[in-house]
Design an enzyme around this catalytic site. Structure first.
Site, PDB file in Angstrom:
ATOM      1  N   GLY A 165     -23.720  -9.682 -13.869  1.00 48.41           N
ATOM      2  CA  GLY A 165     -22.676  -9.072 -12.820  1.00 48.41           C
ATOM      3  C   GLY A 165     -22.939  -9.476 -11.595  1.00 48.41           C
ATOM      4  O   GLY A 165     -23.899 -10.118 -11.044  1.00 48.41           O
TER       5      GLY A 165
ATOM      6  N   PRO B 129     -23.164  -9.925  -7.342  1.00 51.92           N
ATOM      7  CA  PRO B 129     -24.383  -9.375  -6.453  1.00 51.92           C
ATOM      8  C   PRO B 129     -23.814  -7.699  -5.995  1.00 51.92           C
ATOM      9  O   PRO B 129     -22.767  -7.456  -5.851  1.00 51.92           O
ATOM     10  CB  PRO B 129     -24.391 -10.147  -5.239  1.00 51.92           C
ATOM     11  CG  PRO B 129     -23.696 -11.545  -5.638  1.00 51.92           C
ATOM     12  CD  PRO B 129     -22.881 -10.932  -6.752  1.00 51.92           C
TER      13      PRO B 129
ATOM     14  N   THR C 160     -24.109  -5.107  -7.656  1.00 51.65           N
ATOM     15  CA  THR C 160     -23.676  -3.993  -8.577  1.00 51.65           C
ATOM     16  C   THR C 160     -24.682  -3.177  -9.275  1.00 51.65           C
ATOM     17  O   THR C 160     -24.564  -2.278  -9.709  1.00 51.65           O
ATOM     18  CB  THR C 160     -22.996  -4.784  -9.846  1.00 51.65           C
ATOM     19  OG1 THR C 160     -23.591  -5.731 -10.226  1.00 51.65           O
ATOM     20  CG2 THR C 160     -21.555  -5.328  -9.304  1.00 51.65           C
ATOM     21  N   GLY C 161     -25.970  -3.344  -8.870  1.00 50.02           N
ATOM     22  CA  GLY C 161     -26.928  -2.715  -9.400  1.00 50.02           C
ATOM     23  C   GLY C 161     -28.063  -3.102 -10.405  1.00 50.02           C
ATOM     24  O   GLY C 161     -28.603  -2.538 -11.209  1.00 50.02           O
TER      25      GLY C 161
ATOM     26  N   GLU D 294      -0.267  -6.275 -13.233  1.00 51.98           N
ATOM     27  CA  GLU D 294      -1.038  -6.285 -14.474  1.00 51.98           C
ATOM     28  C   GLU D 294      -0.321  -5.375 -15.539  1.00 51.98           C
ATOM     29  O   GLU D 294      -0.557  -5.978 -16.602  1.00 51.98           O
ATOM     30  CB  GLU D 294      -2.639  -5.782 -14.164  1.00 51.98           C
ATOM     31  CG  GLU D 294      -3.311  -6.410 -12.994  1.00 51.98           C
ATOM     32  CD  GLU D 294      -3.352  -8.026 -13.594  1.00 51.98           C
ATOM     33  OE1 GLU D 294      -3.428  -8.486 -14.741  1.00 51.98           O
ATOM     34  OE2 GLU D 294      -3.433  -8.949 -12.700  1.00 51.98           O
TER      35      GLU D 294
ATOM     36  N   HIS E  20       1.974  -7.607 -17.283  1.00 55.75           N
ATOM     37  CA  HIS E  20       1.099  -8.386 -18.462  1.00 55.75           C
ATOM     38  C   HIS E  20       0.829  -7.517 -19.707  1.00 55.75           C
ATOM     39  O   HIS E  20       1.188  -7.873 -20.854  1.00 55.75           O
ATOM     40  CB  HIS E  20      -0.155  -8.932 -17.747  1.00 55.75           C
ATOM     41  CG  HIS E  20       0.092  -9.876 -16.973  1.00 55.75           C
ATOM     42  ND1 HIS E  20       1.015 -11.178 -17.231  1.00 55.75           N
ATOM     43  CD2 HIS E  20      -0.425 -10.312 -15.682  1.00 55.75           C
ATOM     44  CE1 HIS E  20       0.833 -11.875 -16.163  1.00 55.75           C
ATOM     45  NE2 HIS E  20      -0.320 -11.447 -15.240  1.00 55.75           N
TER      46      HIS E  20
HETATM   47  P1  ADP Z   1     -28.099  -6.602  -7.698  1.00 61.03           P
HETATM   48  O1  ADP Z   1     -29.465  -6.559  -8.238  1.00 61.03           O
HETATM   49  O2  ADP Z   1     -26.963  -6.287  -8.661  1.00 61.03           O
HETATM   50  O3  ADP Z   1     -27.577  -7.716  -6.505  1.00 61.03           O
HETATM   51  P2  ADP Z   1     -29.365  -4.207  -6.218  1.00 61.03           P
HETATM   52  O4  ADP Z   1     -29.615  -3.457  -7.507  1.00 61.03           O
HETATM   53  O5  ADP Z   1     -30.098  -5.073  -5.650  1.00 61.03           O
HETATM   54  O6  ADP Z   1     -27.916  -5.207  -6.931  1.00 61.03           O
HETATM   55  O7  ADP Z   1     -28.406  -3.166  -5.494  1.00 61.03           O
HETATM   56  C1  ADP Z   1     -28.779  -2.929  -3.958  1.00 61.03           C
HETATM   57  C2  ADP Z   1     -28.809  -1.641  -3.526  1.00 61.03           C
HETATM   58  O8  ADP Z   1     -27.503  -1.073  -3.676  1.00 61.03           O
HETATM   59  C3  ADP Z   1     -29.526  -0.607  -4.463  1.00 61.03           C
HETATM   60  O9  ADP Z   1     -30.978  -0.736  -4.166  1.00 61.03           O
HETATM   61  C4  ADP Z   1     -28.771   0.516  -4.420  1.00 61.03           C
HETATM   62  O10 ADP Z   1     -29.347   1.428  -3.164  1.00 61.03           O
HETATM   63  C5  ADP Z   1     -27.326   0.258  -4.341  1.00 61.03           C
HETATM   64  N1  ADP Z   1     -26.741   0.269  -5.606  1.00 61.03           N
HETATM   65  C6  ADP Z   1     -26.286  -0.922  -6.201  1.00 61.03           C
HETATM   66  N2  ADP Z   1     -25.490  -0.492  -7.175  1.00 61.03           N
HETATM   67  C7  ADP Z   1     -25.803   0.854  -7.370  1.00 61.03           C
HETATM   68  C8  ADP Z   1     -25.280   1.468  -8.318  1.00 61.03           C
HETATM   69  N3  ADP Z   1     -24.661   1.168  -9.508  1.00 61.03           N
HETATM   70  N4  ADP Z   1     -25.769   3.001  -8.265  1.00 61.03           N
HETATM   71  C9  ADP Z   1     -26.590   3.347  -7.318  1.00 61.03           C
HETATM   72  N5  ADP Z   1     -26.918   2.511  -6.338  1.00 61.03           N
HETATM   73  C10 ADP Z   1     -26.437   1.200  -6.376  1.00 61.03           C
HETATM   74 ZN    ZN Z   2      -0.823 -12.455 -13.511  1.00 64.93          ZN
END
Ligand code: ADP
Ligand code: ZN
Ligand code: MG
Length: 616
Positions: free
Chosen positions: A208, A210, A212-213, A430, A433
């Protein structure tokens, strides 16, 4: 697909997060320090001072290097107050923090020579610390290291006995959470699986963009299972001396096995896991050795010893196939950017520790932040809190949110932020499509349609994977062209010819390729059964013009069909577009259900589980 032309692919800078991640460790050390009289409202402990600086209520710090007492100007209940704090011999952390937070700080003038020396010493130290620190930050920014380790030359890998993160702290990625719930069970009760002879998976790959958690999710798995969390970042290896990366991987797995059950997290695995023999020059040897060591380790441990490896990447497509073989990272879990509901849930998590004006509607914040990742949202609320503190407010209100959104968007350079009209246009595009995919029976059914930006696309419609391979009928190729034209046709039908924009450029390239192929290679036009599209074979200008004419004829007919069908179903487009704007993703089964219900037709197609190649 609707694409944006303004997109630059710039790596997401994580250095601030990393700095933030490093602070709790530093603070933990400092909180153990000597303090002034406890509970005196006019004094602050060193730790409290840190906290106050963090909260943004400190406007000035003035210190006396002889007595080591600082006068701290704090905003309390809307009044400025001066408090005293006892400092340490070495206040480098504090200086750095004040510097970062932009707090004014100074040293009291004193006639005492010692004080001047102390001052000079402090200034020198300060300069030194700032230099070292910025170097560390820059390095860990490049390297993506998880934490800063002071005093040590380089973190080997991180180990956290308890991550303190639970599934409750992660939101908006429910599908991933569900899939990973099982991993928690593997870690908690491996016997349940091994006793019936089931092999526990060793590796899971989180894919995923950057922010996204992914890291958060990995920590939550360890947290839920109550097992230690080992982490290391792939990009750290790239700049190392040959052999260091491999030995570090060996150490990591050795430690992990000693601590089983536990979770090993490898961040940015693409940095080491790229296909071998391609890509950059210099670090290659090191990278390959590290990768080989990783593969050896993954193969070496029995699936049942309680170590589960989770790796994260934003691109699975560049990974060496060897990594994805059975017994290695054979499970992939997609971590998507959050839709409206997800963003709302994430906002609710990050608002927990903040004061907000009861008037503030998180729903409207979620509405306005299409395209924001979890990290962007966390950042947004933090910025808003800082604004509130600066403005001496008790709680975050809508005006701080407004300013914070602006500020975060500036930092999101390259990402497309969707609002109002643009989102509507994308939604209709979209839906164009997706609706044609559904109405034209020769086309593969729609799998999913979304207006959430992903990479260069601001919206995407996927069709189900093509089961039969190879031969495509003429009808099917025409259907593909018509569906590809559906986005642009929808814009024309709904917004008028003058309003269409460049968002259909990818669609047009794709359909032109198909149409040319039909004419010049497949003999599917009035030009007859000749293959003419051979790069090395010259053909006359007359024939070239003929090809162009045939291509244009095909495209024109398909375009007419697209416009007719969409005009006929204009009311249905409105229903679907409204829904898509509201929810941001609609999956294929539901899409068909609505079309069936609204048109009274009856074509039940049940989608297969796994998603699909990106369609038009
Ligand atoms: P990735 O590893 O995908 O780049 P991170 O996990 O490092 O993203 O996310 C950085 C911070 O952003 C997390 O520590 C959190 O505070 C917040 N965050 C990102 N995604 C989420 C989520 N799905 N739910 C809650 N907080 C999130
Ligand atoms: Zn299109
Ligand atoms: Mg991460």
């Amino acid at each position: 697909m609707r694409n944006s032309s303004q997109v630059k692919s710039k790596p997401f800078s994580k250095s601030l997060w990393q700095l933030a991640a490093g602070l709790p460790i530093v603070l933990g050390v400092i909180w153990g320090s000597p303090v002034l009289a406890k509970n005196d409202p006019n004094t602050l402990t060193y730790g409290e001072l840190f906290k106050e600086v963090d909260r943004g209520v400190v406007s000035k710090v003035e210190l006396d290097p002889v007595t080591k007492i600082a006068k701290v100007t704090v905003m309390e209940n809307n009044k400025l107050r001066i408090k005293e704090a006892v400092l340490l011999d070495d206040n480098a952390e504090l200086y750095n923090k004040l510097n970062n937070k932009g707090v004014e700080f100074g040293v009291q003038k004193s006639a005492d020579k010692n004080a001047i020396f102390g001052l000079l010493g402090n200034i020198l130290l300060l300069v030194f610390v700032i230099t070292v620190l910025s170097a560390v930050i820059r390095r860990s920014g490049n390297a993506g290291g998880q934490a800063m380790s002071f005093g040590k030359s380089r973190a080997r890998f991180q180990m956290q006995a308890k991550t303190g993160v639970m599934f409750d702290d992660v939101a908006g990625i429910e599908e991933a959470k569900e899939e990973l719930q099982e991993v928690v069970t593997f870690l908690q009760e491996p016997e349940r699986f091994t006793s019936v002879g089931a092999k526990i998976p060793k590796g899971v790959l989180l894919v995923g963009s950057p922010g996204t958690g992914k890291t958060l999710m990995a920590k939550a798995i360890a947290g839920e299972a109550g097992v230690p969390f080992f982490s290391i970042s792939g990009s750290e290896f790239v700049e190392m001396f040959v052999g260091v990366g491999a030995s570090r991987v060996r150490d990591l797995f050795k430690k992990a096995k000693e601590n089983a059950p536990c979770l090993v997290f490898i961040d940015e695995i693409d940095a080491v896991g790229r296909q071998r023999g391609v890509g950059m020059g210099g670090g290659n040897d090191e990278r390959e050795q590290t990768l080989n060591q990783l593969l050896t380790e993954m193969d070496g441990f029995e699936g049942n010893n309680g170590v589960i490896v989770i790796a994260a990447t934003n691109r699975a497509d560049v990974l060496d196939a060897a990594l994805l073989r059975p017994g290695r990272f054979d499970r992939q879990v997609q971590v998507d950017p959050p839709d409206y509901k997800g963003r709302l849930a994430i906002l609710r998590i990050h608002i927990r520790d903040k004061k907000v004006d009861p008037e503030l509607s998180l729903e409207s914040v979620a509405r306005r932040t299409t395209g924001f990742t979890g990290a962007d949202l966390a950042n947004l609320l933090n910025e808003a809190a800082i604004f509130a503190a600066r403005r001496h407010k008790q709680a975050i209100s809508i005006s701080e949110i407004d300013d914070a959104i602006d500020r975060v968007i500036v930092g999101m350079e390259g990402k497309v932020v969707m609002d109002g009209k643009f989102k509507r246009m994308t939604a209709y595009h979209e839906i164009g499509h997706a609706l044609l995919m559904t109405l034209i029976k020769e086309h593969e059914p729609v799998q999913k349609v979304t207006v959430l930006p992903r990479g260069q696309a601001v919206g995407i419609t996927w069709s189900m994977p093509n089961e039969e391979h190879g031969l495509e009928s003429r009808a099917k190729l025409l259907a593909m062209i018509t569906v590809s034209l559906g986005g642009r046709a929808a814009e024309e039908v709904v917004f008028g010819k003058d309003e269409i924009d460049s968002g259909a450029s990818n669609d047009i390239q794709r359909l032109t390729r198909i149409a040319r192929g039909m004419v010049a290679q497949l003999g599917m036009s009035d030009l007859g059964l000749v293959a003419m599209d051979n790069e090395h074979q010259e053909y006359s200008e007359a024939i070239a013009a003929q090809i162009d004419r045939e291509v244009r004829k095909i495209v024109k007919d398909c375009h007419q069909q697209a416009v007719d069908l969409l005009q006929e179903h204009r009311w249905l487009m409105d229903i679907l577009a409204e829904m898509l704007i509201d929810r941001e993703t609609i999956d294929g089964d539901e899409f068909r259900r609505i079309v069936d219900r609204e048109t009274g037709r009856n074509e039940v197609i049940v989608s297969k589980q796994k998603p699909a190649l990106a369609g038009s």
